[in-house]
Design a protein around this motif. Sequence first.
Motif, mmCIF file in Angstrom:
data_model
loop_
_atom_site.group_PDB
_atom_site.id
_atom_site.type_symbol
_atom_site.label_atom_id
_atom_site.label_comp_id
_atom_site.label_asym_id
_atom_site.label_seq_id
_atom_site.Cartn_x
_atom_site.Cartn_y
_atom_site.Cartn_z
ATOM 1 N N LEU A 1 -2.589 -7.606 3.924
ATOM 2 C CA LEU A 1 -2.830 -6.474 3.028
ATOM 3 C C LEU A 1 -1.526 -5.713 2.811
ATOM 4 C CD1 LEU A 1 -4.512 -4.352 1.493
ATOM 5 C CD2 LEU A 1 -5.075 -3.337 3.727
ATOM 6 N N VAL A 2 -1.075 -5.669 1.559
ATOM 7 C CA VAL A 2 0.075 -4.841 1.186
ATOM 8 C C VAL A 2 -0.502 -3.548 0.615
ATOM 9 C CG1 VAL A 2 2.165 -4.684 -0.231
ATOM 10 C CG2 VAL A 2 1.400 -6.928 0.624
ATOM 11 N N ALA A 3 -0.368 -2.450 1.355
ATOM 12 C CA ALA A 3 -0.910 -1.158 0.911
ATOM 13 C C ALA A 3 0.078 -0.545 -0.081
ATOM 14 C CB ALA A 3 -1.114 -0.238 2.110
ATOM 15 N N VAL A 4 -0.348 -0.411 -1.324
ATOM 16 C CA VAL A 4 0.567 0.038 -2.386
ATOM 17 C C VAL A 4 0.588 1.566 -2.431
ATOM 18 C CG1 VAL A 4 1.074 -0.051 -4.850
ATOM 19 C CG2 VAL A 4 0.223 -2.104 -3.682
ATOM 20 N N SER A 5 1.706 2.120 -1.969
ATOM 21 C CA SER A 5 1.790 3.576 -1.781
ATOM 22 C C SER A 5 2.584 4.278 -2.878
ATOM 23 C CB SER A 5 2.392 3.873 -0.403
ATOM 24 O OG SER A 5 3.573 3.113 -0.184
ATOM 25 N N LYS A 6 2.890 3.567 -3.956
ATOM 26 C CA LYS A 6 3.643 4.182 -5.074
ATOM 27 C C LYS A 6 2.955 5.458 -5.539
ATOM 28 C CE LYS A 6 1.238 1.491 -8.599
ATOM 29 N NZ LYS A 6 1.253 0.214 -9.300
ATOM 30 N N THR A 7 3.735 6.426 -5.878
ATOM 31 C CA THR A 7 3.337 7.771 -6.357
ATOM 32 C C THR A 7 2.773 8.674 -5.252
ATOM 33 O OG1 THR A 7 0.998 7.512 -7.059
ATOM 34 C CG2 THR A 7 2.708 6.769 -8.624
ATOM 35 N N PHE A 8 2.429 8.135 -4.086
ATOM 36 C CA PHE A 8 1.888 8.980 -3.027
ATOM 37 C C PHE A 8 3.006 9.465 -2.106
ATOM 38 C CE2 PHE A 8 -1.724 6.643 -4.570
ATOM 39 C CZ PHE A 8 -2.651 7.662 -4.729
ATOM 40 N N PRO A 9 2.978 10.741 -1.759
ATOM 41 C CA PRO A 9 4.041 11.290 -0.925
ATOM 42 C C PRO A 9 3.929 10.831 0.525
ATOM 43 C CG PRO A 9 2.370 12.972 -1.314
ATOM 44 C CD PRO A 9 1.970 11.768 -2.133
ATOM 45 N N ALA A 10 5.030 10.978 1.250
ATOM 46 C CA ALA A 10 5.088 10.524 2.642
ATOM 47 C C ALA A 10 3.943 11.095 3.482
ATOM 48 C CB ALA A 10 6.441 10.907 3.247
ATOM 49 N N GLU A 11 3.552 12.347 3.229
ATOM 50 C CA GLU A 11 2.470 12.947 4.037
ATOM 51 C C GLU A 11 1.165 12.182 3.889
ATOM 52 O OE1 GLU A 11 5.051 14.578 2.084
ATOM 53 O OE2 GLU A 11 3.465 15.858 1.243
ATOM 54 N N GLU A 12 0.973 11.536 2.729
ATOM 55 C CA GLU A 12 -0.281 10.797 2.552
ATOM 56 C C GLU A 12 -0.172 9.357 3.057
ATOM 57 O OE1 GLU A 12 -2.436 11.522 -1.191
ATOM 58 O OE2 GLU A 12 -1.135 13.270 -1.461
ATOM 59 N N ILE A 13 1.074 8.911 3.272
ATOM 60 C CA ILE A 13 1.277 7.553 3.784
ATOM 61 C C ILE A 13 1.206 7.548 5.313
ATOM 62 C CG2 ILE A 13 2.894 5.613 3.861
ATOM 63 C CD1 ILE A 13 4.074 6.670 1.201
ATOM 64 N N GLU A 14 1.689 8.629 5.916
ATOM 65 C CA GLU A 14 1.771 8.704 7.379
ATOM 66 C C GLU A 14 0.461 8.432 8.102
ATOM 67 O OE1 GLU A 14 5.017 11.887 8.380
ATOM 68 O OE2 GLU A 14 3.630 11.622 10.067
ATOM 69 N N PRO A 15 -0.661 9.035 7.656
ATOM 70 C CA PRO A 15 -1.911 8.749 8.369
ATOM 71 C C PRO A 15 -2.298 7.269 8.308
ATOM 72 C CG PRO A 15 -2.202 10.600 6.849
ATOM 73 C CD PRO A 15 -0.845 10.038 6.594
ATOM 74 N N VAL A 16 -1.909 6.601 7.225
ATOM 75 C CA VAL A 16 -2.238 5.172 7.082
ATOM 76 C C VAL A 16 -1.382 4.347 8.048
ATOM 77 C CG1 VAL A 16 -2.302 3.260 5.422
ATOM 78 C CG2 VAL A 16 -3.014 5.558 4.711
ATOM 79 N N LEU A 17 -0.126 4.761 8.217
ATOM 80 C CA LEU A 17 0.725 4.143 9.238
ATOM 81 C C LEU A 17 0.152 4.416 10.631
ATOM 82 C CD1 LEU A 17 4.157 5.122 7.694
ATOM 83 C CD2 LEU A 17 3.670 2.806 8.525
ATOM 84 N N ALA A 18 -0.238 5.656 10.865
ATOM 85 C CA ALA A 18 -0.770 6.022 12.180
ATOM 86 C C ALA A 18 -2.048 5.241 12.492
ATOM 87 C CB ALA A 18 -1.028 7.530 12.246
ATOM 88 N N ALA A 19 -2.791 4.861 11.434
ATOM 89 C CA ALA A 19 -4.022 4.084 11.630
ATOM 90 C C ALA A 19 -3.723 2.604 11.872
ATOM 91 C CB ALA A 19 -4.940 4.242 10.426
ATOM 92 N N GLY A 20 -2.442 2.220 11.811
ATOM 93 C CA GLY A 20 -2.080 0.856 12.183
ATOM 94 C C GLY A 20 -1.606 -0.033 11.049
ATOM 95 N N GLN A 21 -1.744 0.414 9.803
ATOM 96 C CA GLN A 21 -1.257 -0.410 8.685
ATOM 97 C C GLN A 21 0.277 -0.443 8.721
ATOM 98 O OE1 GLN A 21 -2.765 -2.309 6.451
ATOM 99 N NE2 GLN A 21 -0.966 -2.731 5.198
ATOM 100 N N ARG A 22 0.846 -1.625 8.552
ATOM 101 C CA ARG A 22 2.307 -1.738 8.655
ATOM 102 C C ARG A 22 2.989 -2.279 7.410
ATOM 103 N NH1 ARG A 22 1.680 1.395 11.749
ATOM 104 N NH2 ARG A 22 2.344 1.571 13.918
ATOM 105 N N VAL A 23 2.241 -2.849 6.485
ATOM 106 C CA VAL A 23 2.850 -3.480 5.321
ATOM 107 C C VAL A 23 2.532 -2.639 4.081
ATOM 108 C CG1 VAL A 23 3.029 -5.599 3.959
ATOM 109 C CG2 VAL A 23 2.544 -5.734 6.421
ATOM 110 N N PHE A 24 3.589 -2.220 3.376
ATOM 111 C CA PHE A 24 3.435 -1.316 2.237
ATOM 112 C C PHE A 24 4.196 -1.834 1.029
ATOM 113 C CE2 PHE A 24 2.296 1.154 5.859
ATOM 114 C CZ PHE A 24 1.315 2.032 5.414
ATOM 115 N N GLY A 25 3.679 -1.520 -0.155
ATOM 116 C CA GLY A 25 4.343 -1.900 -1.392
ATOM 117 C C GLY A 25 4.746 -0.671 -2.184
#
Length: 227
Positions: free
Chosen positions: A33-57
Amino acid sequence: MSEYSAVEGLKQVQESIRRAASDHGRDPSGITLVAVSKTFPAEEIEPVLAAGQRVFGENYVQEAKAKWPRLRERFPDAELHMIGPLQSNKAREAVELFDVIHTLDRPSLAEALAKEIARSARKPCLLVQVNTGEEPQKGGVIPTEIDAFLEACHSRYGLQIEGLMCIPPAEDPPSPHFALLNTIAGRHGLPMLSMGMSADFDAAIQLGATHVRVGSAIFGARSRPSK
Ligand SMILES: *Cc1c(COP(=O)(O)O)cnc(C)c1O
């Protein structure tokens, strides 16, 4: 802060991927799963990282550069994928920043990437984008030119290509496009298939996707338009 929970979205998408894998007789570990984080600020990406997701687009070099160096300090094992159109004059920054580039689609970019890979210690994994719908406004090599382009990447630019990526036309049923990408990849022995977004990743998994690029089903609707 919005009420929307990206972590909840992530869990639902992970569950849907597991279900699609099971429905279509595939091992879920073969689907990233490549979680596409375009347009979302770092504060909204951090919880997804903290939940264990590691691959982002991400789609834009400048935006990724602004957000990711700091996120990576906290999550050094995060893997960053470039999934948007890439200008040749951004090749240096792209090679520095991204672990995987999905959108190699023309000789000038192949040349620029080869040059930057040679001068840096970095070697991002490369996928070639195929314009399966032959849409003039969209990036990607058209299917009749893909064999020659892959050959040139290898022999002329010395690039190792690991897979293919496509974005089917919005108005078409996606499955024939996914099937075509799978056929081309099979012909060339390419192991990675980047296809499927929020609306159609089930069909992509059925047709062999190894990487699904999912944005809005995780992060919610994007308020800024994006390409
Ligand atoms: C934005 C984007 C996605 C994610 O799209 P969603 O519909 O939000 O899942 C996937 N791939 C590419 C190339 C994109 O630009």
